[in-house]
Design a protein around this motif. Sequence first.
Motif, PDB file in Angstrom:
ATOM      1  N   ASP A  45       0.832  -1.212   0.000  1.00  0.00           N
ATOM      2  CA  ASP A  45       0.000   0.000   0.000  1.00  0.00           C
ATOM      3  C   ASP A  45       0.860   1.253   0.000  1.00  0.00           C
ATOM      4  O   ASP A  45       0.557   2.227  -0.700  1.00  0.00           O
ATOM      5  CB  ASP A  45      -0.935  -0.006   1.220  1.00  0.00           C
ATOM      6  N   ILE A  46       1.948   1.238   0.767  1.00  0.00           N
ATOM      7  CA  ILE A  46       2.864   2.377   0.756  1.00  0.00           C
ATOM      8  C   ILE A  46       3.446   2.566  -0.643  1.00  0.00           C
ATOM      9  O   ILE A  46       3.498   3.694  -1.173  1.00  0.00           O
ATOM     10  CB  ILE A  46       3.987   2.163   1.782  1.00  0.00           C
ATOM     11  N   ALA A  47       3.872   1.488  -1.275  1.00  0.00           N
ATOM     12  CA  ALA A  47       4.505   1.570  -2.592  1.00  0.00           C
ATOM     13  C   ALA A  47       3.559   2.141  -3.637  1.00  0.00           C
ATOM     14  O   ALA A  47       4.004   2.812  -4.584  1.00  0.00           O
ATOM     15  CB  ALA A  47       5.000   0.193  -3.018  1.00  0.00           C
ATOM     16  N   ARG A  48       2.266   1.930  -3.475  1.00  0.00           N
ATOM     17  CA  ARG A  48       1.284   2.459  -4.426  1.00  0.00           C
ATOM     18  C   ARG A  48       1.383   3.971  -4.568  1.00  0.00           C
ATOM     19  O   ARG A  48       1.096   4.522  -5.635  1.00  0.00           O
ATOM     20  CB  ARG A  48      -0.140   2.122  -3.964  1.00  0.00           C
ATOM     21  N   PHE A  49       1.773   4.649  -3.497  1.00  0.00           N
ATOM     22  CA  PHE A  49       1.787   6.116  -3.496  1.00  0.00           C
ATOM     23  C   PHE A  49       3.157   6.693  -3.819  1.00  0.00           C
ATOM     24  O   PHE A  49       3.333   7.913  -3.816  1.00  0.00           O
ATOM     25  CB  PHE A  49       1.282   6.624  -2.142  1.00  0.00           C
ATOM     26  N   ALA A  50       4.136   5.843  -4.087  1.00  0.00           N
ATOM     27  CA  ALA A  50       5.479   6.258  -4.494  1.00  0.00           C
ATOM     28  C   ALA A  50       6.001   7.414  -3.642  1.00  0.00           C
ATOM     29  O   ALA A  50       6.321   8.482  -4.169  1.00  0.00           O
ATOM     30  CB  ALA A  50       5.477   6.647  -5.975  1.00  0.00           C
ATOM     31  N   PRO A  51       6.113   7.218  -2.320  1.00  0.00           N
ATOM     32  CA  PRO A  51       6.581   8.329  -1.474  1.00  0.00           C
ATOM     33  C   PRO A  51       8.055   8.642  -1.736  1.00  0.00           C
ATOM     34  O   PRO A  51       8.837   7.785  -2.155  1.00  0.00           O
ATOM     35  CB  PRO A  51       6.385   7.791  -0.055  1.00  0.00           C
ATOM     36  N   ASP A  52       8.406   9.899  -1.490  1.00  0.00           N
ATOM     37  CA  ASP A  52       9.807  10.313  -1.595  1.00  0.00           C
ATOM     38  C   ASP A  52      10.600   9.862  -0.379  1.00  0.00           C
ATOM     39  O   ASP A  52      11.824   9.708  -0.459  1.00  0.00           O
ATOM     40  CB  ASP A  52       9.894  11.843  -1.717  1.00  0.00           C
ATOM     41  N   ALA A  53       9.917   9.694   0.749  1.00  0.00           N
ATOM     42  CA  ALA A  53      10.576   9.291   1.989  1.00  0.00           C
ATOM     43  C   ALA A  53       9.552   8.632   2.897  1.00  0.00           C
ATOM     44  O   ALA A  53       8.337   8.792   2.716  1.00  0.00           O
ATOM     45  CB  ALA A  53      11.205  10.493   2.687  1.00  0.00           C
ATOM     46  N   ILE A  54      10.059   7.904   3.869  1.00  0.00           N
ATOM     47  CA  ILE A  54       9.213   7.253   4.873  1.00  0.00           C
ATOM     48  C   ILE A  54       9.696   7.673   6.248  1.00  0.00           C
ATOM     49  O   ILE A  54      10.899   7.661   6.526  1.00  0.00           O
ATOM     50  CB  ILE A  54       9.257   5.728   4.709  1.00  0.00           C
ATOM     51  N   ALA A  55       8.768   8.077   7.095  1.00  0.00           N
ATOM     52  CA  ALA A  55       9.063   8.450   8.476  1.00  0.00           C
ATOM     53  C   ALA A  55       8.421   7.427   9.404  1.00  0.00           C
ATOM     54  O   ALA A  55       7.231   7.131   9.268  1.00  0.00           O
ATOM     55  CB  ALA A  55       8.522   9.846   8.786  1.00  0.00           C
ATOM     56  N   ILE A  56       9.213   6.889  10.330  1.00  0.00           N
ATOM     57  CA  ILE A  56       8.675   5.957  11.331  1.00  0.00           C
ATOM     58  C   ILE A  56       8.926   6.562  12.705  1.00  0.00           C
ATOM     59  O   ILE A  56      10.068   6.678  13.147  1.00  0.00           O
ATOM     60  CB  ILE A  56       9.309   4.561  11.226  1.00  0.00           C
ATOM     61  N   SER A  57       7.834   6.929  13.364  1.00  0.00           N
ATOM     62  CA  SER A  57       7.965   7.686  14.610  1.00  0.00           C
ATOM     63  C   SER A  57       7.919   6.783  15.847  1.00  0.00           C
ATOM     64  O   SER A  57       7.117   6.973  16.759  1.00  0.00           O
ATOM     65  CB  SER A  57       6.887   8.779  14.696  1.00  0.00           C
ATOM     66  N   GLY A  58       8.829   5.801  15.860  1.00  0.00           N
ATOM     67  CA  GLY A  58       9.107   5.089  17.098  1.00  0.00           C
ATOM     68  C   GLY A  58       8.291   3.853  17.401  1.00  0.00           C
ATOM     69  O   GLY A  58       7.323   3.514  16.727  1.00  0.00           O
ATOM     70  N   ASP A  59       8.727   3.172  18.465  1.00  0.00           N
ATOM     71  CA  ASP A  59       8.178   1.894  18.905  1.00  0.00           C
ATOM     72  C   ASP A  59       8.195   0.876  17.767  1.00  0.00           C
ATOM     73  O   ASP A  59       7.175   0.299  17.386  1.00  0.00           O
ATOM     74  CB  ASP A  59       6.771   2.055  19.485  1.00  0.00           C
ATOM     75  N   LEU A  60       9.386   0.650  17.249  1.00  0.00           N
ATOM     76  CA  LEU A  60       9.562  -0.395  16.245  1.00  0.00           C
ATOM     77  C   LEU A  60       9.419  -1.770  16.879  1.00  0.00           C
ATOM     78  O   LEU A  60       9.091  -2.745  16.197  1.00  0.00           O
ATOM     79  CB  LEU A  60      10.935  -0.269  15.585  1.00  0.00           C
ATOM     80  N   THR A  61       9.674  -1.878  18.187  1.00  0.00           N
ATOM     81  CA  THR A  61       9.618  -3.163  18.883  1.00  0.00           C
ATOM     82  C   THR A  61       8.641  -3.085  20.046  1.00  0.00           C
ATOM     83  O   THR A  61       8.207  -1.995  20.458  1.00  0.00           O
ATOM     84  CB  THR A  61      10.997  -3.570  19.418  1.00  0.00           C
ATOM     85  N   GLN A  62       8.342  -4.246  20.603  1.00  0.00           N
ATOM     86  CA  GLN A  62       7.463  -4.306  21.773  1.00  0.00           C
ATOM     87  C   GLN A  62       8.260  -4.289  23.075  1.00  0.00           C
ATOM     88  O   GLN A  62       7.909  -3.554  23.999  1.00  0.00           O
ATOM     89  CB  GLN A  62       6.595  -5.564  21.707  1.00  0.00           C
ATOM     90  N   ARG A  63       9.362  -5.075  23.128  1.00  0.00           N
ATOM     91  CA  ARG A  63      10.130  -5.158  24.370  1.00  0.00           C
ATOM     92  C   ARG A  63      11.630  -4.968  24.134  1.00  0.00           C
ATOM     93  O   ARG A  63      12.438  -5.339  24.986  1.00  0.00           O
ATOM     94  CB  ARG A  63       9.876  -6.496  25.076  1.00  0.00           C
TER      95      ARG A  63
END
Length: 246
Positions: free
Chosen positions: A26-44
């Motif tokens: 779904d992200i690839a459909r919109f061909a973003p110039d960049a991706i921002a991930i604002s934290g909590d990549l993990t649970q523990r």
Amino acid sequence: MIRIAHLSDLHFGAHIPGLVEPLLADIARFAPDAIAISGDLTQRAQPEEFAQAAAFLAALPAPCVAVPGNHDIPGGAVLERLADPRRRWRRFIGAETEPMLLLPGAALVGLDTVRRVQPRLDWSAGGVSSRRRARLAARLAACAGRSIVVVAHHPLRHPAAIPGRSAPIGGEAALAMLADAGVAAVLSGHLHRPGRIPGPPEIVLTGSSLSHRTRGLPNSWTLVELDGGALRVNAREDSGDGWRAA
């Protein structure tokens, strides 16, 4: 126009495996110039969770700026939390916890709001010290002439509709500094719900993109578009049968 795909609160280790590939598509459909991930990549903050998160980052269809959340430092390993809380992040994700990405006419700047300890019971709430604000101000000055978007796990101001959650210490002072620097927006998560908090600068929230910890809301991500001085925000959510406009 600059397109940024904003994800947050992936919580690998408490994620929904069947959502990973559809989210990437779904992200690839919109061909973003960049991706921002604002934290909590993990649970523990476990090594196997970081390994899963690193594999996800490697599969993203655009350059990424990711910052840690409060779940990305050890909770039970007290000595490590106090002495070197970001050691596992550096091992699996990258040397920087405040990365910066320069785009044509724009900049994506990371802000690490995680705190190993707090002078209050809610250690998850984060904060921005005066020293960190000074470092951020210098980095923003180096981006003069560009539209600047800051990525931070904790929203520096909380919406009035969510009582009972502690805002980060120093958040209002940080917002004042960001406003003075002309920052266009701050992308945040932590609250597991999409939304917009008026500024300046405006805070754009997105929900949990992969975790089952959705607090009754659909999994979501947000497409943020910068077009000159205009900021457009379009939330996407999982319908149970694919991703759609929220």
